[in-house]
Each structure stands twice: as structure tokens, then as C-alpha cells.
Design an enzyme around this catalytic site. Structure first.
Site, PDB file in Angstrom:
ATOM      1  N   ASP A 163       0.822  -1.082   0.093  1.00 19.83           N
ATOM      2  CA  ASP A 163      -0.079  -0.109   0.059  1.00 19.83           C
ATOM      3  C   ASP A 163       1.021   1.119  -0.042  1.00 19.83           C
ATOM      4  OD1 ASP A 163      -2.112   1.477   2.523  1.00 19.83           O
ATOM      5  OD2 ASP A 163      -2.080   1.709   0.301  1.00 19.83           O
ATOM      6  N   ASN A 404       7.066  -7.251   6.453  1.00 19.44           N
ATOM      7  CA  ASN A 404       5.590  -6.632   6.934  1.00 19.44           C
ATOM      8  C   ASN A 404       4.485  -7.345   6.347  1.00 19.44           C
ATOM      9  OD1 ASN A 404       4.282  -4.118   8.045  1.00 19.44           O
ATOM     10  ND2 ASN A 404       3.578  -4.343   5.936  1.00 19.44           N
ATOM     11  N   GLU A 405       3.486  -7.920   7.359  1.00 20.51           N
ATOM     12  CA  GLU A 405       2.538  -8.340   6.759  1.00 20.51           C
ATOM     13  C   GLU A 405       2.423  -9.355   5.671  1.00 20.51           C
ATOM     14  OE1 GLU A 405      -0.706  -5.351   6.332  1.00 20.51           O
ATOM     15  OE2 GLU A 405      -0.668  -4.916   8.182  1.00 20.51           O
ATOM     16  N   TYR A 476      -6.144  -2.681  13.134  1.00 19.48           N
ATOM     17  CA  TYR A 476      -6.967  -1.479  12.874  1.00 19.48           C
ATOM     18  C   TYR A 476      -8.259  -2.088  13.343  1.00 19.48           C
ATOM     19  CZ  TYR A 476      -2.896   0.008  10.251  1.00 19.48           C
ATOM     20  OH  TYR A 476      -1.745   0.570   9.788  1.00 19.48           O
ATOM     21  N   GLU A 512       1.413  -1.116  14.067  1.00 15.65           N
ATOM     22  CA  GLU A 512       0.593  -0.181  13.313  1.00 15.65           C
ATOM     23  C   GLU A 512      -0.914   0.003  13.992  1.00 15.65           C
ATOM     24  OE1 GLU A 512       0.471  -0.724   9.191  1.00 15.65           O
ATOM     25  OE2 GLU A 512       2.434  -1.362   8.823  1.00 15.65           O
TER      26      GLU A 512
HETATM   27  C1  ADA Z   1      -1.153  -2.216   6.762  1.00 14.95           C
HETATM   28  C2  ADA Z   1       0.093  -2.107   6.051  1.00 14.95           C
HETATM   29  C3  ADA Z   1       0.533  -0.545   5.849  1.00 14.95           C
HETATM   30  C4  ADA Z   1      -0.600   0.301   5.095  1.00 14.95           C
HETATM   31  C5  ADA Z   1      -1.683   0.144   6.251  1.00 14.95           C
HETATM   32  C6  ADA Z   1      -3.243   0.650   5.763  1.00 14.95           C
HETATM   33  O1  ADA Z   1      -0.886  -2.360   8.031  1.00 14.95           O
HETATM   34  O2  ADA Z   1       1.365  -2.414   6.731  1.00 14.95           O
HETATM   35  O3  ADA Z   1       1.470  -0.332   4.882  1.00 14.95           O
HETATM   36  O4  ADA Z   1      -1.089  -0.332   4.137  1.00 14.95           O
HETATM   37  O5  ADA Z   1      -2.099  -1.173   6.621  1.00 14.95           O
HETATM   38  O6  ADA Z   1      -3.003   1.896   5.960  1.00 14.95           O
HETATM   39  O7  ADA Z   1      -4.102  -0.026   5.673  1.00 14.95           O
END
Ligand code: ADA
Length: 603
Positions: A163, A404-405, A476, A512
Site C-alpha cells: 500500500d 511486513n504483513e 486496525y 501499526e
Molecule cells: C497495513 C500496512 C501498511 C498500510 C496500512 C493501511 O498495516 O502494513 O503499509 O497499508 O495497513 O493503511 O491500511
């Protein structure tokens, strides 16, 4: 890998500036011999991404060609001469005076060619073919047509599996430099504490051994003290240990640095010298605590990006200074180099200004379906080696993140988990578990002094957590799940963190958390995409994690808004989770977080 230096034994010059440039959408340059020189179409600035420097090439991630000419500076003859690319995204092939020097794959770490036997006194032509394309067998991967089981089954454009915008080009400086025939080729510094004393161990590697024996002189100066020792070098290297009485330790509050000077001598005369700023500190995991210099540590800070209008991911020194000023203003003490190693200039300032860094490889958005898996695993290991080789001497680097992820869990396992935190047996793909076990072992082999982590969104399903020293979770709740329900999301986050900690009783970082907030959009009561929603979401999740002793870090996503690919869930191809706008203006959340991190009541 040492950064080039200028001193009485070495010289360097930066080739940054305006280069000839040409897009090659038909990829005809190789067969037409552009490596020996080409008729330029454009002028481009180096360092910077190419995507935003022109009017109509933003989304182009194909092949393009760079070209520059240079004369050798006076006095370089007789020295060994090298060209160093600090980072080129994604795949670079380099020619000098029509001769191919080689290739490098990977967009965020340096690579060097020895040009001693190919460089001329005048009129040298340096040509670089850059392939910025996305592909399933690259790291990070792309052109997957949308990841099955990803949060959003849509396909981004350009089609990334991550992203952020896939900026391309020569995005960091290109440097010419010399080394003497007998040269220091690498240094590895490890620091320990013995009571109030610092123990500094220095491993010195030299260029191919010549006839005459050499002596290494190692000097450490600073804070009113100076100590020195000498070692004969048999073979390609040696080790030296210096004791610093009552050492001034390195930490965010006191980023004390010492000047390390290493000299090579032959018959008493200095033939090479390299200087390095080093910090005396220790980092360790003890139970579910993270210790800096033996004291429990709490990381407060951000996930970030290298991202700015026009330059894209290009090195911009003033922006580096600005972002550290913003992090200092808000009360942060750390950040993660999400989702790729940042510039060496950014890392140097972390040492000097006192920021704790989780250094992350470019392994973002990995998947473990067969297509390209073997090559992706090989690239992940290459990038781990390159990252540690480049950043191992920074006191600010306290942890390595190897991904990451990554998409490691089976879809049906994830559905059960998201429903009610049910953890089925063996939820992770065995290929993923094997890959991360091997990578964690590689990190410990290369650097046994720092903890290793993997930043996961799979939560308790992440079986690779077994091989990690620290647990990092991106989550999130109240945004992508339980949308619009901050308090319900808080309950779910609370339960999930406790579940993960029961399964993996290790230090835990909420690596995050956050929400999009469109700058200037307000709502009362708070609603998603408003600044009020972001401020309340962050306030409550910071207060929740503050109450858990084993939560040793909280990294808000993100410090600043940043560019992404185009997709239905990214207004204006922008991720608005920054608490500062892309041009670094504070949103409401910035003021709330500043109050919280300065110990004030932020309700
Ligand atoms: C994920 C990812 C980030 C960003 C975030 C989002 O955690 O690691 O790069 O994409 O989500 O804003 O959705």
C-alpha cells in the site's frame, strides 16, 4: 558496507545532478546498444524517482535509461576506484564506457562496482538501465491481479501487493570514490557494558593481503577520554577491544557518540584511515521486556515512508531534518523503516539525534503461493544480508524486521480468527513458517546482538512468531474491522493482544494502528475519515496499550500522509493515516498525541 569518505587516504565525489534520460517502453535499448551511450530524450534529476518529475509518466514502472559523463578528479590515478549506487529501484544494469559492469536487483540497498581497470582520465560515460517493473517473483511482489484473501480484493493501479506507490529510478546518490591499494574494507563494531565501563569490540577487514605485514591502529575519542590500541594484521583481518571508563552511553535522551578512528600502517606510515561515529549501548530481551542499557524500554513513534511530492522516494535532506523535528516535537523516540531500509543519511541522523530504529527489509506483501516463491525467498535472504551489512554499526538500530504483513495464514483459518479469535491448528502455510525460520536464523548468524521480529497482521495465527524475539502486530480494530465503533474495536484489540501474549509471552509492539483522516474534515460526534475520529481512536488505543507492561512499543501508522497506487479505497491515490499531511502540517491528532506523549491528559 562502509560509506565512502574523503580524507588524506581516500577521496569521493557525488555524481548527483542532472543526467540524460530516456524512457524505453518498448525495451529496445539493450539490443540497440544504448549501454554504449544513447540519444537522450529528457533531462532528469538524480537522486529522485522519475514518476513525478514529468507531466505524463507517473504510472510508468517499465524500463528507462540514465546517462552521465565524468572526468577523474586530479590525483585519483594509481588508486582503486569504485562507483557506488546508494539505491536504484528496482533492477539496475550498469555500463561504463560501453562495458557492462553488472546488475543489482532490489530497490533500497547499495551496490558497488570496482572500475579501476575500466575508468579513463577523461570522458567517462556511465549508463544505467533501470527496470522498475512489478512482478510476482520480485521483492516486494506485484502484478498479482489482487491478492486472494487480502483486505481488499480490488486490484491497485499500478498493481502492487502493498500500500504505497511503486516509485522507480535512481532515488539515492551515486558516488565515485577511491581506496588505497591496502584498504580497510569493512568494520564491525559491537559494544557491551561492564559496570559503568563500555567495552568496544572492533572487527577490521582489509583488502586482499599484500606482501608486507600491516598494523591496525584503533583509537576511540570523545567525552574527555581517548584510548588506543594496535594490532598486527595476519591475513584479511583482525580484532581490537577498547575499554571506555565510565562510558557516556547512547540512548534517545543522551545520544552520546564517540569518534572511532581506524588506521592501517605499513612500516609506521599510515596507508589508510576510516572514521566512524559509534554509540556505546546494549539492547536485549529479558522475559517480555525490552532493555536498553539494562533498563526497560518503551518505544513511542511511527511507521513511516520515504515519500514527498515531485521527488517521490528521492533523497531530500531538508525533509529528513523536518521529519526528525516533527517526531521530536510530538515526543516520539522511535520509528520503523516501513517497508524498506531508508537512506543512510536518515540512519546517520537517528544516531546523532537519538531515535530508536526498527530496521525493516523490503519484504512487504509477501505471499506463499508457488509462483516465484523460490526466487522471493532467495531475494529476501539477499536483502537481509545487504541490510545488516549496511546498518550493523548504527547504535540507533535496535531490531531487525524481516517482513511486513506477509500473507501466511490459510483463508479459512483467518475467517475463524476474525469471527471470534478462534485459533485453528496449524493456521500458517508451512512454506511461510519454513522461510521465516530460516531467515530468523540468518539474522542471528549475521548479527547475534540485536533482536529479530516479523511485523504481522495475522495475529495469533502467525506461527513464525515462535522464531521471533519480539512480537509486532499491525491491527486496525475500529477501522477495517468494527468500522465506526472505536470502543468495540478497543475491546477486540484488548482481547487479541492478551491472547497473543498468552501464546507468545515475549515483548509486544503494536507496530501499526490508526485511521485515515481527510485533512480539514471534521465531525462531532466523530465519524470515520474525520480528524476527530482519528484523534479519539489514537488516544484510546495509546491509553489501552500504555496499561500493559509487556507492550513495549506503540507505533502509529503513519507519521505523514503518503502516495499509494490508485484504488477505490484510496482517495486521490493517497493514504491519509498520517497525523501530519503529506506536506507536513499537523492534524488534530498530532496535538492530541503530543499531549499524551508529553504526559498530559489528552481527553
Ligand atoms: C497495513 C500496512 C501498511 C498500510 C496500512 C493501511 O498495516 O502494513 O503499509 O497499508 O495497513 O493503511 O491500511
Amino acid at each position: 558496507m562502509l560509506y565512502p569518505q574523503s580524507n588524506t587516504c581516500r577521496q569521493m565525489t557525488d555524481l548527483s545532478g542532472f543526467w540524460d534520460f530516456r524512457f524505453d517502453p518498448a525495451d529496445q535499448g539493450v539490443e540497440q546498444g544504448w549501454g554504449a551511450g544513447f540519444d537522450p530524450g529528457e533531462i532528469i534529476a538524480v537522486p529522485a524517482s522519475w514518476n513525478d518529475q514529468f507531466v505524463d509518466w507517473r504510472d510508468y514502472t517499465g524500463v528507462a535509461w540514465y546517462q552521465t559523463t565524468f572526468d577523474l578528479p586530479w590525483g585519483w590515478h594509481g588508486q582503486k576506484i569504485f562507483v557506488r549506487f546508494n539505491a536504484v529501484s528496482y533492477l539496475a544494469r550498469v555500463w561504463l564506457n560501453g562495458e557492462c559492469l553488472g546488475e543489482h536487483e532490489g530497490g533500497y540497498l547499495p551496490f558497488v562496482f570496482d572500475i579501476t581497470d575500466r575508468v579513463k582520465a577523461e570522458g567517462n560515460r556511465l549508463v544505467v538501465r533501470v527496470d522498475g517493473d512489478l512482478a510476482p517473483d520480485r521483492v516486494p511482489p506485484g502484478k498479482l491481479g489482487g491478492l486472494p484473501g487480502a483486505a481488499f480484493p480490488t486490484v491497485n493501479f499500478p498493481d502492487t501487493s502493498y500500500d504505497f506507490f511503486p516509485y522507480c529510478g535512481i532515488q539515492r546518490p551515486v558516488i565515485l570514490y577511491t581506496q588505497p591499494p591496502d584498504a580497510i574494507t569493512d568494520l564491525t563494531v559491537i559494544t557491551e557494558l561492564d559496570g559503568t565501563d563500555g567495552v568496544v569490540r572492533v572487527r577490521i577487514e582489509r583488502s586482499t593481503p599484500g606482501e608486507a605485514p600491516l598494523t591496525a591502529r584503533v583509537t576511540l575519542a570523545g567525552h574527555g577520554a581517548e584510548s588506543s590500541t594496535e594490532r598486527r594484521i595476519e591475513g584479511t583481518g583482525t580484532e581490537a577491544t577498547l575499554i571506555v571508563r565510565d562510558a557516556a552511553l547512547w540512548s534517545p535522551d543522551t545520544p552520546n557518540l564517540y569518534d572511532l578512528r581506524v588506521e592501517l600502517l605499513r612500516d609506521g606510515a599510515v596507508v589508510d584511515r576510516y572514521t566512524l561515529a559509534i554509540g556505546i549501548r546494549t539492547i536485549a530481551v529479558e522475559g517480555d521486556r525490552l532493555l536498553l542499557n539494562g533498563e526497560p524500554l518503551k518505544l513511542v513513534g511511527f511507521g513511516r515512508h520515504e515519500d514527498f511530492p515531485v521527488v517521490g522516494k528521492g533523497l531530500l535532506p531538508a525533509l529528513i531534518v523536518k521529519d526528525y523535528a516533527l517526531m521530536r516535537w510530538i515526543g516520539a523516540n522511535s520509528f520503523r523503516t516501513s517497508h524498506y531500509p531508508y537512506s543512510e543519511q536518515m540512519m546517520d541522523l537517528a544516531d546523532r539525534l537519538g531515535f530508536l530504529v526498527i530496521d525493516e527489509t523490503p519484504a512487504v506483501g509477501l505471499f506463499f503461493f508457488e509462483e516465484g516463491l523460490e526466487k522471493r525467498n532467495r531475494l529476501c535472504q539477499q536483502m537481509i544480508r545487504e541490510m545488516i551489512d549496511r546498518d550493523k554499526n548504527h547504535p540507533s538500530v535496535i531490531m531487525w524486521s524481516i517482513a511486513n504483513e506477509p500473507h501466511t495464514a490459510y483463508l479459512e483459518a483467518r475467517e475463524a480468527y476474525y469471527r471470534d479469535l478462534t485459533v485453528v491448528d496449524h493456521p500458517s502455510r508451512p512454506e511461510a513458517v519454513a522461510a521465516f525460520k530460516a531467515q530468523a536464523e540468518l539474522v542471528r548468524e549475521l548479527d547475534p546482538t540485536r533482536p529479530v521480529t516479523l511485523v504481522s497482521h495475522e495475529g495469533a495465527l502467525e506461527e513464525a512468531f515462535e522464531f521471533m524475539d519480539v512480537i509486532c502486530l499491525n491491527r486496525y480494530h475500529g477501522w477495517y474491522s468494527l468500522s465506526g465503533q472505536i470502543d468495540h474495536g478497543l475491546e477486540r484489540l484488548d482481547a487479541e493482544i492478551e491472547l497473543i501474549h498468552r501464546l507468545y509471552p515475549k515483548p509486544f509492539i503494536l507496530s501499526e494502528f490508526g485511521t485515515d483522516a481527510i485533512p480539514g474534515h471534521h465531525a462531532q460526534p466523530p465519524e470515520m475519515f474525520s480528524e476527530e475520529y482519528q484523534a479519539e481512536f489514537l488516544t484510546k488505543q495509546i491509553q489501552l496499550t500504555n496499561a500493559k507492561p509487556f507492550v513495549v512499543g506503540q507505533h502509529i501508522w503513519n507519521l505523514c500522509d503518503f502516495k499509494t497506487s490508485q484504488a477505490v479505497h484510496r482517495v486521490g491515490a493517497t493514504n491519509y493515516k498520517g497525523i501530519f499531511t503529506r506536506d507536513r502540517r499537523p492534524k488534530l491528532a498530532a496535538h492530541r498525541v503530543r499531549a499524551l506523549w508529553h504526559g498530559e491528559d489528552a481527553t
